[in-house]
Write an enzyme that holds these catalytic residues in place. Structure first.
Site, PDB file in Angstrom:
ATOM      1  N   SER A 242      12.773 -38.601 -42.111  1.00  0.00           N
ATOM      2  CA  SER A 242      11.964 -39.559 -42.864  1.00  0.00           C
ATOM      3  C   SER A 242      12.455 -40.983 -42.606  1.00  0.00           C
ATOM      4  CB  SER A 242      12.000 -39.181 -44.357  1.00  0.00           C
ATOM      5  OG  SER A 242      10.988 -39.833 -45.076  1.00  0.00           O
ATOM      6  N   ASP A 300       2.169 -32.848 -41.483  1.00  0.00           N
ATOM      7  CA  ASP A 300       2.903 -33.902 -42.199  1.00  0.00           C
ATOM      8  C   ASP A 300       2.191 -35.238 -42.010  1.00  0.00           C
ATOM      9  OD1 ASP A 300       4.767 -35.469 -43.486  1.00  0.00           O
ATOM     10  OD2 ASP A 300       6.374 -35.124 -42.030  1.00  0.00           O
ATOM     11  N   HIS A 339       6.427 -32.350 -45.664  1.00  0.00           N
ATOM     12  CA  HIS A 339       7.430 -33.262 -45.102  1.00  0.00           C
ATOM     13  C   HIS A 339       8.857 -32.774 -45.332  1.00  0.00           C
ATOM     14  CE1 HIS A 339       8.821 -37.136 -43.635  1.00  0.00           C
ATOM     15  NE2 HIS A 339       9.441 -37.414 -44.763  1.00  0.00           N
TER      16      HIS A 339
END
Length: 417
Positions: A242, A300, A339
């Site tokens: 991320s 995602d 995610h």
């Protein structure tokens, strides 16, 4: 990554090939076992930042690593913990106007630091493993966000010139009469997202932890490590999930742009948002020793952020897996689940291509999927978000009161500079 004809290798890939010297050709489809293990190792390094991060705002040590460098890998229960050693921690300042979506602050007036947060670490292989493998592996691990999607709305998505990261001799200077508005429209200028740069380069002169930016901390520590192990065969692998993935790509570029040009530098990242524009990506490709592998879940949404409409492009080679192929995961409609790092790692462990059946190729506990989520099907009887401190850090003191336990001496945060 463009689709390629499947080629099954008959030889074990070299370490250089695992780091992308041939852009991972013949290693991704089918997914090579050694590369699969390296990807999972990098993912476990990333997960360690989540597992160690103190996100309890009631603690005086909110925003630190709960565990010190000496026993870090033992306390996060990393497989083969003895094979790796933490060289240093990295810190970033919270004075970036992002509220608490990215950085956490203690409610205590006796907080360890008002503006800084622990943002990652640098580790190396142990002496024993390095001797047996004939190389010293250096890993730079950046922490991601702990609050799923909140950061999307608070980080500056504006593309900003990457000139501060570029060596002057590499910078194509504009004519004196060019103004800022023209510069903003110049597609040939390498640009990265303002939010990434701000976190990477911000300082706080009042903090003993971030008087140097995360960038400067990294550059200085890598220089020290290279000098320490100058007689060994070195490689640098940067990783993150991320937000951490974006910082890994940005810092990998920064290292090679500023002098690390004679050893392999690779970024193996997970669920990365877009980092820069086409000119940035073109400059990344200028360096033969710099490679980026982006592992992402097909559904995602975060890798689509900030947006191609703002001029951003995806960086590196992609390994796209699909969480819907695993028979063990729920059909979740939550973007946060799509995610989730442990869910991605679970899929990597069993990925056999778009057309292949999901089948675990390495031993990996299924329970890890629910470490910080509840994505596993209920039939497995694994509680959701099970990685928590015992009693949430409370201990019974000698007066019979339940109080938050302070870190042991070896776990106390200590400035690196």
């Amino acid at each position: 990554m463009a689709a390629t004809e499947k080629t099954t290798r008959t030889t074990e890939p070299t370490w250089a090939e695992l780091l992308g010297s041939n852009n991972w050709e013949t290693l991704l489809d089918p997914l090579d076992l050694s590369l699969r293990r390296l990807i999972l190792r990098c993912g476990d390094f990333c997960q360690a930042t989540y597992d160690a991060f103190n996100n309890d705002v009631n603690s005086k040590f909110t925003g630190t690593s709960r565990y010190g460098k000496k026993s870090f890998f033992d306390k996060v229960m990393l497989d083969s913990a003895a094979d790796y050693q933490v060289h240093c921690f990295l810190y970033a300042t919270a004075k970036v106007g992002t509220g608490e979506a990215l950085f956490l602050h203690s409610l205590s007036r006796e907080s360890w630091d008002r503006e800084s947060n622990w943002i990652g670490y640098i580790a190396t292989t142990s002496d024993e493993l390095s001797r047996s493998s004939g190389r010293r592996e250096i890993y730079v691990v950046w922490r991601g966000t702990t609050r799923n999607y909140e950061w999307v709305n608070v980080l500056g998505a504006r593309p900003e010139s990457a000139q501060e990261l570029l060596r002057p001799k590499n910078w194509d200077k504009k004519a004196p009469d060019d103004n800022d508005s023209d510069d903003d429209d110049d597609e040939g200028v390498p640009r990265v997202m303002n939010g990434w740069l701000t976190i990477y380069m911000s300082t706080d002169p009042n903090s003993s932890f971030t008087k140097l930016s995360a960038r400067t901390q990294l550059l200085k520590k890598i220089e020290q490590i290279r000098e320490q192990y100058k007689d060994e065969s070195l490689s640098i692998t940067l990783t993150g999930h991320s937000l951490g993935a974006s910082l890994a790509i940005l810092s990998a570029f920064d290292l090679v742009e500023n002098g690390v040009d004679n050893i392999p530098v690779s970024a193996i990242v997970f669920g990365s948002p877009q980092v820069g524009n086409k000119a940035f990506n073109d400059r990344v490709l200028d360096f033969a020793n710099l490679k980026v592998l982006h592992v992402r879940n097909k559904i995602d949404l975060i890798p689509l952020y900030p947006s191609g409409l703002l001029g951003y492009r995806n960086t590196g080679i992609e390994l796209v897996v699909d969480g819907r192929k695993s028979p063990s995961l729920k059909d979740s409609k939550s973007p946060g689940d799509w995610h989730n790092l442990q869910a991605i790692l679970h899929v990597v462990a069993g990925w056999n291509g778009d057309d292949g059946e999901f089948e675990l190729k390495v031993k990996r506990s299924l329970a890890l999927v629910n470490k910080s989520s509840a994505i596993l099907k209920d039939e497995y009887l694994i509680p959701g978000s099970w990685w928590v401190e015992k009693n949430k850090g409370l201990v019974l003191d000698e007066d019979g009161e339940w109080v938050l336990a302070p870190p042991s001496d070896e776990d106390q945060p200590v400035p690196e500079f």
